[in-house]
Design an enzyme around this catalytic site. Structure first.
Site, PDB file in Angstrom:
ATOM      1  N   GLU A 106       3.798  -4.496  12.542  1.00  0.00           N
ATOM      2  CA  GLU A 106       2.830  -3.289  12.362  1.00  0.00           C
ATOM      3  C   GLU A 106       1.708  -4.020  11.732  1.00  0.00           C
ATOM      4  O   GLU A 106       1.884  -4.369  10.370  1.00  0.00           O
ATOM      5  CB  GLU A 106       3.302  -2.066  11.738  1.00  0.00           C
ATOM      6  CG  GLU A 106       2.578  -0.991  11.912  1.00  0.00           C
ATOM      7  CD  GLU A 106       1.601  -0.684  10.833  1.00  0.00           C
ATOM      8  OE1 GLU A 106       0.300  -1.185  11.136  1.00  0.00           O
ATOM      9  OE2 GLU A 106       1.746  -0.195   9.709  1.00  0.00           O
ATOM     10  N   LEU A 107       0.698  -4.408  12.466  1.00  0.00           N
ATOM     11  CA  LEU A 107      -0.531  -5.266  11.783  1.00  0.00           C
ATOM     12  C   LEU A 107      -1.886  -4.572  11.442  1.00  0.00           C
ATOM     13  O   LEU A 107      -1.748  -3.482  11.097  1.00  0.00           O
ATOM     14  CB  LEU A 107      -0.550  -6.615  12.721  1.00  0.00           C
ATOM     15  CG  LEU A 107       0.773  -7.233  13.135  1.00  0.00           C
ATOM     16  CD1 LEU A 107       0.709  -8.137  14.157  1.00  0.00           C
ATOM     17  CD2 LEU A 107       1.381  -7.490  11.935  1.00  0.00           C
ATOM     18  N   CYS A 162      -3.518   1.364   6.978  1.00  0.00           N
ATOM     19  CA  CYS A 162      -3.852   0.674   8.230  1.00  0.00           C
ATOM     20  C   CYS A 162      -4.514   1.750   9.168  1.00  0.00           C
ATOM     21  O   CYS A 162      -5.096   1.421  10.041  1.00  0.00           O
ATOM     22  CB  CYS A 162      -2.602  -0.035   8.600  1.00  0.00           C
ATOM     23  SG  CYS A 162      -1.045   0.912   8.840  1.00  0.00           S
ATOM     24  N   ASN A 188       0.828  -1.146   0.114  1.00  0.00           N
ATOM     25  CA  ASN A 188       0.089   0.055  -0.064  1.00  0.00           C
ATOM     26  C   ASN A 188       0.963   1.236  -0.026  1.00  0.00           C
ATOM     27  O   ASN A 188       0.397   2.300  -0.624  1.00  0.00           O
ATOM     28  CB  ASN A 188      -0.855   0.028   1.222  1.00  0.00           C
ATOM     29  CG  ASN A 188      -0.464  -0.161   2.475  1.00  0.00           C
ATOM     30  OD1 ASN A 188       0.584  -0.555   2.816  1.00  0.00           O
ATOM     31  ND2 ASN A 188      -1.080   0.512   3.484  1.00  0.00           N
ATOM     32  N   GLY A 195       2.046  -5.704   7.752  1.00  0.00           N
ATOM     33  CA  GLY A 195       0.994  -6.670   6.941  1.00  0.00           C
ATOM     34  C   GLY A 195      -0.077  -6.973   7.866  1.00  0.00           C
ATOM     35  O   GLY A 195      -0.491  -6.551   8.943  1.00  0.00           O
ATOM     36  N   SER A 196      -0.703  -7.897   7.475  1.00  0.00           N
ATOM     37  CA  SER A 196      -1.831  -8.411   8.116  1.00  0.00           C
ATOM     38  C   SER A 196      -1.420  -9.239   9.657  1.00  0.00           C
ATOM     39  O   SER A 196      -0.260  -9.515   9.696  1.00  0.00           O
ATOM     40  CB  SER A 196      -2.520  -9.355   7.279  1.00  0.00           C
ATOM     41  OG  SER A 196      -1.917 -10.865   7.367  1.00  0.00           O
ATOM     42  N   GLU A 222     -10.744  -5.532   9.596  1.00  0.00           N
ATOM     43  CA  GLU A 222     -10.238  -4.586   8.838  1.00  0.00           C
ATOM     44  C   GLU A 222     -10.762  -4.655   7.246  1.00  0.00           C
ATOM     45  O   GLU A 222     -10.715  -5.709   6.716  1.00  0.00           O
ATOM     46  CB  GLU A 222      -8.705  -4.748   8.741  1.00  0.00           C
ATOM     47  CG  GLU A 222      -7.984  -3.640   7.828  1.00  0.00           C
ATOM     48  CD  GLU A 222      -6.311  -3.729   8.191  1.00  0.00           C
ATOM     49  OE1 GLU A 222      -5.651  -2.890   8.280  1.00  0.00           O
ATOM     50  OE2 GLU A 222      -5.818  -4.813   8.076  1.00  0.00           O
TER      51      GLU A 222
END
Length: 482
Positions: free
Chosen positions: A253-254, A287, A157, A233-234, A381
């Site tokens: 960082e999710l 995010c 992204n 990511g996820s 999300e």
């Protein structure tokens, strides 16, 4: 932009495992091929690890001022190549050229900030004589050093911003780096890596592995030579990486489902303008994008009217067209997923105020009202251009709803009541909190990271440099002189 070789240790090298083939990088807007990259295999990962292990020893012994000089040259090259990099971002990611230029334009400043922070690795002296029985004959202090080999795994992204936020501080702190960019956006990562290589980065210090993340990511994460993983990511992938990583440092960082609360005393026009920007930037694939708005029941109608007027001004279309304000999602598959999420929300009682139509990988910016705050579109999300609006009767309920998801990356509130703002910042479980703005705001120098299922660790250049170093305690034992 076609690369038939991999960037391993700062040099272009042929893939190790026969002919792994080339992967097409396609535009999500029109499906055209915008470049090709090689598909990495297990032997390529091993070669990168060997090179990084060697490079880490060279780079940790390089004085900070010399590392800084190389990074500053890389920053200058990133500035010079900003327009070229922006066009690569827009082509492979599908975001508007305006957004891509803004992203690429931050590269130089991020690298310069990292270069500075890498020269500021202070230790601290220890008051050992405060320990009973210890005199003044001992001196203690802490000594920071690089962790060694850092693996950076980045999403699609923000293919420039998030690459820079990982590799720049890692390099500034004296580590070698193996970068695994998203398979849909590898060209931006390679263009940025070339800035560092062309700036004079020593051999072995930086590698970029392209191709599918499944085998590559697992092999890198589990290897004991890797001392630090920085992943964005996820949540599901982050949990998997943590389960196989072993004993090493992790920054994850999710996922997120970022809430914004709007209270009766808020400036409704300001709130609507901010949500109209913060909910649809990068087609909602952020995010910290505004996903949930929790509005006081007394002002729901006024807020929806104001927000709808702002969102109607958005235009989808060709990302290179100056009139386009919302670009494509990364793939048509992702667009279909978002479309289905909107349909499911309507099926469970939400009202589609506007938008939601799909054309290929594009989704018309959508607003949903009357959303059950415990429904999937509020709890999970969505990562798309849709904002779900719910109501609350008071501040306490609004805070409870804002905290009701598994996530805790970022949150915002609009109010002119200082008491409500202080209560919100104290009681919201989120790593980033904004008063009178949406979560979609980030200064590159600030600490950035989430709570709960949104991850562990912090980014932001000073925080990242600290996370990419280790501290040793040193005690010098002298003889008492009295």
């Amino acid at each position: 932009m076609t690369r038939s070789e991999l960037l391993i240790g700062g040099a272009w090298q042929s893939p190790r495992e026969g002919d792994g083939g080339l992967k097409d990088v396609v535009s999500p807007f029109d499906g055209r091929t915008v470049g090709q990259v090689p598909i990495s295999g297990a032997a390529d990962v091993e070669a990168a690890l060997e090179s990084a292990s060697h490079g880490a020893q060279i780079w940790r012994r390089t004085p900070a001022h010399e590392r800084s000089e190389i990074l500053l040259r890389a920053a200058a090259l990133a500035d010079e190549r900003s327009e070229e990099i922006a066009r690569v971002i827009s082509a492979e990611n599908g975001k508007t050229l305006k957004e891509a230029r803004a992203e690429a334009g931050r590269s130089g400043s991020i690298i310069r900030l990292a270069a500075f922070e890498g020269t500021q690795l202070y230790g601290q002296t220890l008051p050992l004589d405060a320990n009973p029985g210890t005199g003044l004959d001992k001196v203690g202090f802490t000594l920071p050093q690089p962790v060694g080999v850092v693996v950076a795994i980045t999403p699609f992204n923000y293919p420039a911003l998030l690459v820079n936020h990982k590799i720049a501080p890692a390099l500034a702190a004296g580590n070698s780096v193996i970068l695994k960019p998203a398979s849909t956006t590898p060209l931006t990562a390679l263009a940025l890596a070339e800035c560092f290589i062309d700036a004079g980065l020593p051999e072995g210090v930086l590698s970029v592995l392209t191709g599918s993340g499944g085998q590559i990511g697992d092999q890198l994460a589990a290897d004991r030579r890797v001392r630090k993983i920085s992943f964005t990511g996820s949540t599901s992938v982050g949990e998997h990486l943590a389960s196989i990583a072993g004993v090493k440092k992790l920054s994850l960082e999710l996922g997120s489902s970022a809430p914004v609360v709007v209270l009766p005393d808020a400036d409704i026009e300001l709130a609507a303008s901010a949500v109209a920007a913060g909910g649809y930037a990068n087609a909602g694939q952020v995010c910290i994008s505004v996903q949930r708005v929790i509005v006081h029941a007394d002002i729901q109608g006024d807020f929806l009217d104001a927000l709808s007027a702002k969102v109607r001004e958005h235009r989808i279309g060709n990302p290179e067209d100056d009139s386009t304000t919302v670009g494509t999602l990364i793939t048509e598959t992702e667009a279909k997923r978002v479309e289905e999420s909107i349909r499911e929300a309507v099926g469970t009682g939400a009202r589609l105020e506007l938008g939601g139509d799909r054309d290929g990988a594009m989704i018309e910016p959508a607003i949903l009202s009357g959303v059950d705050p415990h429904s999937a579109i509020a709890q999970d999300e969505i990562f798309g251009p849709a904002v779900a609006v719910s109501t609350a009767p008071d501040v306490r309920t609004a805070i409870e709803l804002a905290n009701s998801t598994d996530y805790g990356l970022a949150a915002g509130i609009f109010t002119n009541n200082v008491d409500a703002g202080v209560q919100y910042m104290r009681e919201i479980d989120a790593g980033n909190i904004h008063i009178n703005w949406t979560p979609l705001w980030r200064a590159d120098l600030m600490p950035y990271g989430g709570l709960k299922a949104s991850g562990i660790g912090k980014e932001g250049l000073r925080a990242s440099v600290e996370e990419m170093t280790e501290s040793k305690t040193v005690v010098i034992h002298g003889r008492p002189w009295t």
